[in-house]
Design an enzyme around this catalytic site. Sequence first.
Site, PDB file in Angstrom:
ATOM      1  N   ARG A   1       5.681   2.335   0.486  1.00 62.43           N
ATOM      2  CA  ARG A   1       4.470   2.058   1.261  1.00 62.43           C
ATOM      3  C   ARG A   1       4.674   2.449   2.712  1.00 62.43           C
ATOM      4  O   ARG A   1       5.644   2.044   3.351  1.00 62.43           O
ATOM      5  CB  ARG A   1       4.136   0.562   1.165  1.00 62.43           C
TER       6      ARG A   1
ATOM      7  N   ASP B   1      -1.326  -8.575  -1.902  1.00 66.76           N
ATOM      8  CA  ASP B   1      -1.851  -9.634  -1.030  1.00 66.76           C
ATOM      9  C   ASP B   1      -1.749 -10.994  -1.710  1.00 66.76           C
ATOM     10  O   ASP B   1      -1.974 -11.113  -2.916  1.00 66.76           O
ATOM     11  CB  ASP B   1      -3.323  -9.370  -0.696  1.00 66.76           C
TER      12      ASP B   1
ATOM     13  N   ARG C   1      -3.334   3.507   0.632  1.00 70.52           N
ATOM     14  CA  ARG C   1      -2.032   2.883   0.388  1.00 70.52           C
ATOM     15  C   ARG C   1      -1.548   3.106  -1.034  1.00 70.52           C
ATOM     16  O   ARG C   1      -2.326   3.099  -1.981  1.00 70.52           O
ATOM     17  CB  ARG C   1      -2.067   1.392   0.699  1.00 70.52           C
TER      18      ARG C   1
ATOM     19  N   ASP D   1      -0.544  -2.194  -2.254  1.00 71.39           N
ATOM     20  CA  ASP D   1      -0.819  -3.300  -1.347  1.00 71.39           C
ATOM     21  C   ASP D   1      -0.772  -4.566  -2.189  1.00 71.39           C
ATOM     22  O   ASP D   1      -1.443  -4.638  -3.223  1.00 71.39           O
ATOM     23  CB  ASP D   1      -2.213  -3.092  -0.741  1.00 71.39           C
TER      24      ASP D   1
HETATM   25  N1  PH2 Z   1      -8.049  -2.912  -0.097  1.00 69.07           N
HETATM   26  C1  PH2 Z   1      -8.314  -2.762   1.171  1.00 69.07           C
HETATM   27  C2  PH2 Z   1      -9.513  -2.078   1.667  1.00 69.07           C
HETATM   28  N2  PH2 Z   1     -10.401  -1.704   0.651  1.00 69.07           N
HETATM   29  N3  PH2 Z   1     -11.085  -1.532  -1.585  1.00 69.07           N
HETATM   30  C3  PH2 Z   1     -10.847  -1.759  -2.883  1.00 69.07           C
HETATM   31  N4  PH2 Z   1     -11.755  -1.407  -3.785  1.00 69.07           N
HETATM   32  N5  PH2 Z   1      -9.698  -2.352  -3.314  1.00 69.07           N
HETATM   33  C4  PH2 Z   1      -8.731  -2.741  -2.416  1.00 69.07           C
HETATM   34  O1  PH2 Z   1      -7.679  -3.278  -2.841  1.00 69.07           O
HETATM   35  C5  PH2 Z   1      -8.963  -2.536  -1.038  1.00 69.07           C
HETATM   36  C6  PH2 Z   1     -10.174  -1.921  -0.651  1.00 69.07           C
HETATM   37  C7  PH2 Z   1      -7.397  -3.272   2.187  1.00 69.07           C
HETATM   38  O2  PH2 Z   1      -6.296  -3.835   1.706  1.00 69.07           O
HETATM   39 MG    MG Z   2      -5.205  -5.788   1.207  1.00 69.33          MG
HETATM   40 MG    MG Z   3      -1.763  -6.391   2.367  1.00 65.34          MG
END
Ligand code: PH2
Ligand code: MG
Ligand code: MG
Length: 188
Positions: free
Chosen positions: A98, A113, A108, A111
């Site tokens: 990453r 979270d 990315r 990610d």
């Molecule tokens: N993550 C983001 C910004 N936009 N859009 C989708 N569809 N899925 C994501 O995981 C995502 C995003 C920032 O982390």
């Molecule tokens: Mg995120």
């Molecule tokens: Mg994150």
Amino acid sequence: MPKTKGTSQKDKRDSGLRTVYLALGSNIPPRKYYMLESIKALHKWNPDRFRVSKCYVTRPYMGLDQAAYFNCCVSFQTGVSGIELLHTIKQIEDNLGRKREAVKWGVRSIDIDILFMGSDIIDIPDLTVPHYDVSNRDFFLMPMLDLDKTFVNPRTKMLLSEEIEKIPQNSRTYPKAIRTTKLCELNN
Ligand code: PH2
Ligand code: MG
Ligand code: MG
């Protein structure tokens, strides 16, 4: 750390087992590879009651001009603190290459979270739990509902199934489940 009479509230809470829910997202190919490798790494680190949601293909949130994402959620039982979990997640993201760019919401490879840690509410400079925007993101809520249809957001006290209904059309990403056996094989 042995428990002593002087153990603080925070230490007691950190050592309590609860179910942690994480969201995974990728919009750089090979997306399935990044999702699978991070799921494997998380499972290796904490296999206790490990579960994986369906995997969804989603439009970029807020209509950003980006490639489509893959999104899913995982859950497991753990006694670690939020900060310890955060460090582990950062390490897994880094190991998967990453790149941390200055752009908010940049593309990315992976990610990860933290969405929820049981009913804990954490508000410290590096970490907000529940995730600050969980109630507005269908790409978090849809896979969360795969894992627990009756989950209540400890901050809003609302069922996630109610929160997803309230998302306005212009912030929906229209998650569509993809057929993959691989992502879910750790459930068995
Ligand atoms: N993550 C983001 C910004 N936009 N859009 C989708 N569809 N899925 C994501 O995981 C995502 C995003 C920032 O982390
Ligand atoms: Mg995120
Ligand atoms: Mg994150």
